[in-house]
Design a protein around this motif. Structure first.
Motif, PDB file in Angstrom:
ATOM      1  N   PRO A   1      28.543  71.600 -23.338  1.00  0.00           N
ATOM      2  CA  PRO A   1      28.575  73.072 -23.467  1.00  0.00           C
ATOM      3  C   PRO A   1      29.300  73.727 -22.296  1.00  0.00           C
ATOM      4  CG  PRO A   1      26.378  72.249 -23.925  1.00  0.00           C
ATOM      5  CD  PRO A   1      27.180  71.094 -23.421  1.00  0.00           C
ATOM      6  N   GLY A   2      29.145  73.177 -21.093  1.00  0.00           N
ATOM      7  CA  GLY A   2      29.851  73.734 -19.947  1.00  0.00           C
ATOM      8  C   GLY A   2      31.355  73.623 -20.093  1.00  0.00           C
ATOM      9  N   ALA A   3      31.811  72.515 -20.669  1.00  0.00           N
ATOM     10  CA  ALA A   3      33.248  72.328 -20.881  1.00  0.00           C
ATOM     11  C   ALA A   3      33.769  73.288 -21.947  1.00  0.00           C
ATOM     12  CB  ALA A   3      33.519  70.886 -21.301  1.00  0.00           C
ATOM     13  N   VAL A   4      32.974  73.545 -22.970  1.00  0.00           N
ATOM     14  CA  VAL A   4      33.392  74.450 -24.044  1.00  0.00           C
ATOM     15  C   VAL A   4      33.450  75.894 -23.545  1.00  0.00           C
ATOM     16  CG1 VAL A   4      32.732  75.402 -26.283  1.00  0.00           C
ATOM     17  CG2 VAL A   4      32.563  72.953 -25.892  1.00  0.00           C
ATOM     18  N   VAL A   5      32.417  76.300 -22.813  1.00  0.00           N
ATOM     19  CA  VAL A   5      32.326  77.673 -22.334  1.00  0.00           C
ATOM     20  C   VAL A   5      33.278  77.905 -21.162  1.00  0.00           C
ATOM     21  CG1 VAL A   5      30.789  79.374 -21.273  1.00  0.00           C
ATOM     22  CG2 VAL A   5      29.974  77.947 -23.146  1.00  0.00           C
ATOM     23  N   GLY A   6      33.353  76.940 -20.278  1.00  0.00           N
ATOM     24  CA  GLY A   6      34.198  77.088 -19.083  1.00  0.00           C
ATOM     25  C   GLY A   6      33.560  78.001 -18.071  1.00  0.00           C
ATOM     26  N   THR A   7      33.970  77.830 -16.837  1.00  0.00           N
ATOM     27  CA  THR A   7      33.444  78.726 -15.789  1.00  0.00           C
ATOM     28  C   THR A   7      34.520  79.083 -14.804  1.00  0.00           C
ATOM     29  OG1 THR A   7      32.714  76.819 -14.506  1.00  0.00           O
ATOM     30  CG2 THR A   7      31.083  77.895 -15.897  1.00  0.00           C
TER      31      THR A   7
END
Length: 64
Positions: A58-64
């Motif tokens: 999910p972190g890779a999909v959402v990005g930061t």
């Protein structure tokens, strides 16, 4: 007291999996480092897969 251990290197994941299964049968505790989560080796270690994949995706999909 320091932990005692041994190191083994294998060219093929199947060889590592066979060695891990034999060592576990004899009561040894195992740790492994590998460049990818080879399913045979992961199963031979007898541990569940890390839940980190569910956190990082999910972190890779959402990005930061």
């Amino acid at each position: 007291m320091a932990e005692r251990g041994a190191v083994g290197t294998f060219a093929e994941p199947g060889d590592a999996a066979r060695a891990a299964r034999r060592l576990r049968e004899r009561g040894f505790a195992l740790r492994a480092a590998m460049p990818a989560p080879f399913p045979d080796v992961v199963a031979a270690l007898g541990r569940p897969r890390s839940p980190i994949q569910y956190i990082t995706f999910p972190g890779a999909v959402v990005g930061t």
